[in-house]
Design an enzyme around this catalytic site. Structure first.
Site, mmCIF file in Angstrom:
data_model
loop_
_atom_site.group_PDB
_atom_site.id
_atom_site.type_symbol
_atom_site.label_atom_id
_atom_site.label_comp_id
_atom_site.label_asym_id
_atom_site.label_seq_id
_atom_site.Cartn_x
_atom_site.Cartn_y
_atom_site.Cartn_z
ATOM 1 N N GLU A 190 0.820 -1.210 0.000
ATOM 2 C CA GLU A 190 0.000 0.000 0.000
ATOM 3 C C GLU A 190 0.852 1.257 0.000
ATOM 4 O O GLU A 190 1.904 1.317 0.635
ATOM 5 C CB GLU A 190 -0.975 0.006 1.185
ATOM 6 C CG GLU A 190 -0.352 -0.102 2.559
ATOM 7 C CD GLU A 190 -1.398 -0.176 3.671
ATOM 8 O OE1 GLU A 190 -2.478 -0.747 3.442
ATOM 9 O OE2 GLU A 190 -1.116 0.343 4.763
ATOM 10 N N CYS A 191 0.409 2.223 -0.756
ATOM 11 C CA CYS A 191 1.035 3.541 -0.888
ATOM 12 C C CYS A 191 2.524 3.398 -1.242
ATOM 13 O O CYS A 191 2.863 3.015 -2.348
ATOM 14 C CB CYS A 191 0.804 4.369 0.365
ATOM 15 S SG CYS A 191 0.947 6.152 0.059
ATOM 16 N N GLY A 192 3.435 3.690 -0.309
ATOM 17 C CA GLY A 192 4.856 3.591 -0.612
ATOM 18 C C GLY A 192 5.270 2.206 -1.073
ATOM 19 O O GLY A 192 6.112 2.053 -1.969
ATOM 20 N N GLY B 168 -2.077 -0.995 -3.996
ATOM 21 C CA GLY B 168 -2.634 0.290 -4.406
ATOM 22 C C GLY B 168 -2.280 1.364 -3.399
ATOM 23 O O GLY B 168 -1.612 1.112 -2.392
#
Length: 487
Positions: free
Chosen positions: A363-365, A461
């Site tokens: 997720e994210c990073g 994501g």
């Protein structure tokens, strides 16, 4: 152990909640007490700050992610082994998920957990005018839970007179709410802004010394014994309204009894298949680049039978041995693109592990790390693992921010069509391929967008998700890890 807890609240952001909360934690630590911390809302930064700087266990309290009875259960688990719990509020006390809403606000948390609230009031340049502010905060809701007042930016000379004036004015209106102390003007109570909370080990040492000094000051200027007494109390309403409140309390208890029983049963059910004789090894990226994890998420995985094995995509050359699952959390990979790229051995190991089918949450990073390329702060493009086609690139402003509800658009391994997960987004980078297997919907329903890659084994994501919004997601992930071990 006595359940002493209180929440630090203010009328707005920028009122000093963070530094005051941390200084009070430091003061209690210096008095020889064990302390736990909490932060209202979804932000990773302050709980990470509590853990890294003060070495205090900290968790998020969020009523968008968790239903009331779940939050109560998690809070009780988190605070059961400490003498006192300091809860740092978020934004203004009554500010919730939308402009006219108090849902998921600090007030909502205080009301749900029955936590006494200490209202911190910046008083520089004010005298009697402070009263409309205090009264407005107390009287805006009948069950405000405000049980004490802490004056900020006040001189030792003025404090006794200001304290008497405030307590006299409150008493005239039927409130027995004490002013518990003051915070003097001192540079030690100023915390410099950080890149989303980023601090180096060298900075940590300096901040620790700063907060130790701040705690010593509060030991002298705040009545900590009175604060602890308030922290051990249950909610006590305004005398004239107590009878009505007791009636409402009985109604609420009737309404929630069935929900509470169901919720506790559900939590137990999701841990029912736990096998302590065969812990499932999950590799979890944790270093300066990847550091955003919800404590409750990690602990739920442990309850489900997982051993969390930390590794560093920055400095380790290989993944931990014999892992059966992989988690790549958020953080600051955009600040370390060159180092991440230079660690070609780790990039290749991650690429091969995901391609071979290891269950993976990113997720994210962590999602950005899986791209073919990531743009660094210097504007250069750097090779990453290559599992996600496309690039993660910097944008001129915040791309997406705030709470979201994920709705699965098709069946995935961990997330099925028609189910929901709750989370939030906060990022200045974006992807050329955000995925289209889920729909992210804002709480008001007015905005939505496609996101998330759900391959067989991969869920990746930008959204940061909270497992307790749908615990079956975590259970399916753990079950997939177990099956991967045996495949």
């Amino acid at each position: 152990m006595e359940n002493r807890r209180f929440l630090i609240a203010a009328a707005s952001s920028g009122s000093g909640k963070t530094v005051l909360s941390c200084a009070l934690m430091s003061a209690f630590l210096q008095k020889g007490m064990s302390v736990s911390a909490c932060k209202c809302g979804p932000d990773y930064i302050d709980p990470m700050f509590h853990r890294e700087v003060l070495r205090i266990p900290s968790e998020n309290l969020d009523l968008y992610f968790c239903r009331e009875e779940v939050l109560k259960t998690l809070f009780a688990e988190h605070t059961s082994q400490t003498d006192v719990t300091v809860i740092e509020g978020v934004m203004g006390y009554y500010d919730g998920m939308s402009l006219p809403s108090e849902k998921a606000s600090s007030y909502d948390v205080a009301k749900t957990l029955d936590v006494p609230v200490i209202l911190t009031v910046p008083c520089r340049g004010m005298a009697l005018t402070v009263m409309p502010l205090i009264l407005g905060m107390i009287e805006f809701r009948k069950d405000s839970h405000i049980k004490g007042i802490l004056l900020n930016r006040v001189s030792a000379m003025l404090y006794p007179r200001l304290k008497k004036m405030i307590e006299d004015e409150l008493e005239k209106r039927g409130y027995q709410i004490p002013v518990i102390g003051y915070v003097p003007e001192d540079e030690v109570f100023g915390l410099k802004s950080r890149h989303l909370g980023l601090i180096t080990p060298q900075e940590i040492e300096g901040i620790q010394k700063q907060l130790t000094k701040a705690g010593k000051i509060l030991i002298e200027t705040v009545d900590l014994d009175l604060l602890l007494k308030i922290a051990g109390q249950e909610n006590v309403e305004k005398p004239l309204e107590r009878e009505q409140s007791e009636d409402r309390k009985a109604e609420i208890e009737t309404e929630t009894t069935e929900n509470k029983t169901t919720e506790i049963r559900e939590l137990k059910k999701h841990a029912a298949f736990l096998r302590k004789d065969s812990l499932i090894r999950i590799g979890i990226a944790r270093d300066e680049a990847f550091c955003f994890y919800y404590k409750d998420n990690l602990e739920l995985l442990q309850k489900l039978g997982c051993e969390l094995v930390e590794f560093s995509p920055l400095s380790d050359r290989s993944l931990p041995k014999a892992i059966q699952g992989l988690i790549l959390g958020g953080g600051y990979p955009e600040l370390y693109t060159e180092l991440l790229s230079e660690n070609a051995a780790m990039r290749e190991e991650v690429y091969q592990a995901v391609e071979r089918g290891i269950p993976c949450l990113a997720e994210c990073g962590g999602f950005m790390y899986l791209h073919e390329e990531m743009e660094g702060k210097d504007g250069g493009l750097y090779p990453m693992t290559g599992n996600i086609p496309g690039k993660a690139v910097q944008k001129e402003k915040l791309v997406r921010f705030g709470y979201i509800e994920l709705q699965a658009q098709r069946d995935g391994k961990y997330f099925k069509k028609g189910e929901i997960l709750r989370g939030h987004e906060f990022h200045y980078w974006d992807s050329t391929d955000n995925g289209a297997d889920c729909l992210a919907v804002k709480p008001d329903g007015r905005r939505f967008w496609e996101c998330i890659h759900m391959k067989e084994n991969l869920f990746a994501g930008y959204p940061h998700i909270h497992f307790y919004s749908n615990p079956i997601f975590a259970e399916r992930f753990v079950q997939a890890c177990r099956q991967y071990c045996c495949s």
